[in-house]
Write a protein that holds these residues in place. Structure first.
Motif, short mmCIF file in Angstrom:
data_model
loop_
_atom_site.label_atom_id
_atom_site.label_comp_id
_atom_site.label_asym_id
_atom_site.label_seq_id
_atom_site.Cartn_x
_atom_site.Cartn_y
_atom_site.Cartn_z
N ASP A 1 0.81 -1.22 0.00
CA ASP A 1 0.00 0.00 0.00
C ASP A 1 0.84 1.27 0.00
OD1 ASP A 1 -2.38 -1.44 0.02
OD2 ASP A 1 -2.39 -1.59 2.22
N LYS A 2 2.17 1.12 0.02
CA LYS A 2 3.06 2.29 0.08
C LYS A 2 2.99 3.07 -1.23
CE LYS A 2 7.82 3.39 1.40
NZ LYS A 2 9.11 2.81 1.83
N VAL A 3 2.75 4.37 -1.13
CA VAL A 3 2.70 5.22 -2.32
C VAL A 3 4.12 5.56 -2.76
CG1 VAL A 3 1.94 7.43 -3.26
CG2 VAL A 3 0.46 6.18 -1.69
N THR B 1 0.87 3.07 -6.06
CA THR B 1 1.41 2.31 -4.93
C THR B 1 2.39 1.23 -5.41
OG1 THR B 1 -0.32 0.64 -4.98
CG2 THR B 1 -0.75 2.64 -3.68
N LYS B 2 3.10 0.69 -4.45
CA LYS B 2 4.02 -0.40 -4.77
C LYS B 2 3.26 -1.61 -5.29
CE LYS B 2 7.68 -3.25 -2.80
NZ LYS B 2 8.40 -3.64 -1.57
N GLY B 3 2.09 -1.90 -4.71
CA GLY B 3 1.28 -3.01 -5.20
C GLY B 3 0.89 -2.84 -6.66
N GLU B 4 0.54 -1.61 -7.04
CA GLU B 4 0.17 -1.34 -8.43
C GLU B 4 1.39 -1.47 -9.35
OE1 GLU B 4 -3.52 1.77 -8.12
OE2 GLU B 4 -1.55 2.45 -7.44
N LEU B 5 2.57 -1.08 -8.86
CA LEU B 5 3.78 -1.24 -9.65
C LEU B 5 4.08 -2.73 -9.87
CD1 LEU B 5 6.22 0.17 -11.01
CD2 LEU B 5 7.42 -0.08 -8.83
N LEU B 6 3.95 -3.53 -8.82
CA LEU B 6 4.15 -4.97 -8.96
C LEU B 6 3.14 -5.57 -9.93
CD1 LEU B 6 4.84 -5.85 -5.22
CD2 LEU B 6 6.47 -6.09 -7.09
#
Length: 229
Positions: free
Chosen positions: A18-20, A28-33
């Motif tokens: 959830d880290k932006v 977020t990091k999740g979206e980057l992954l």
């Protein structure tokens, strides 16, 4: 502890999802992954069998940024590595061969930087690259003009080139080559950079000297050297 996710039979720890990382876009990091996972089919062929250096930024690109060439501490034993020759002595580096190792590496918050050769043929280039870097007030528009000139010139030698956005402000122009040493490819690339400067003297500079670059596009041919990623 970071939650464990199974990726193609491998257990991968994915942390701080959830880290932006990009405040302007709220990414977020999740979206980057997720981005890396969904583009893996086209990304992995460009990484496979190439030693990878990581540009890492745990707090996003506006935070601390550091470059990692050697295998990072804590690398899982199932991640492929290879010994790579370097001028200062051989180093053991990571190979991103599959989706599981891609997701493990992307969890480090990473850009991937590869050599222009594979570990099977060190020093034998199979890619040629020009890094087009605009000196303000020049922009990516001027990079496109130079890229079009270079693409046409490469085509005259039977080489098909492709443009790629390189990040902040410039372009990369890449082409596949066969049966050439990194030294030979570097010499050829330098020759074309010099030729481009002669053809477009108001637009192109082939030397890195900062004082020459305002308002022009620096055609960096040196990225083809065996030591470069």
């Amino acid at each position: 502890m970071a939650p464990m996710t199974e990726v193609e039979g491998r257990r991968v720890a994915l942390s701080n999802l959830d880290k932006v990382l990009y405040p302007a876009a709220g990414l977020t990091k999740g979206e980057l992954l997720h981005y890396y996972a969904t583009t893996a089919e086209v990304l992995l062929p460009h990484l496979r069998d190439r030693a990878v250096s990581f540009l890492r930024y745990p707090d996003g690109p506006d935070g601390q940024v550091f470059f990692t060439k050697n295998v990072p501490p804590g690398t899982p034993d199932w991640v492929t590595t290879a010994e790579v020759p370097r001028s200062e002595g051989p180093a053991r580096m990571v190979l991103v061969q599959d989706l599981a190792s891609l997701m493990w590496a992307a969890n480090l918050v990473t850009e991937f930087h590869t050599h222009q050769w594979t570990v099977d043929d060190p020093g034998e280039a199979d890619r040629l690259v020009f890094d087009l870097d605009p000196g303000p007030p020049a922009t990516v528009v001027q990079c496109c003009e130079v890229a079009l000139w270079l693409r046409k010139r490469l085509a005259a030698d039977g080489i098909e080139a492709y443009a790629k956005t390189s990040g902040a402000k410039g372009l990369h122009l890449l082409a596949g080559v066969r049966g050439a040493s990194s030294e030979r490819v570097s010499e050829y690339a330098k020759g074309l950079a010099v030729e481009a400067e002669r053809a477009l003297p108001e637009l192109v500079v082939h030397r890195m000297t900062r004082s020459l670059r305002p308002g022009k596009v620096f055609v960096d041919w040196s990225q083809n050297a065996a030591r470069k990623t």
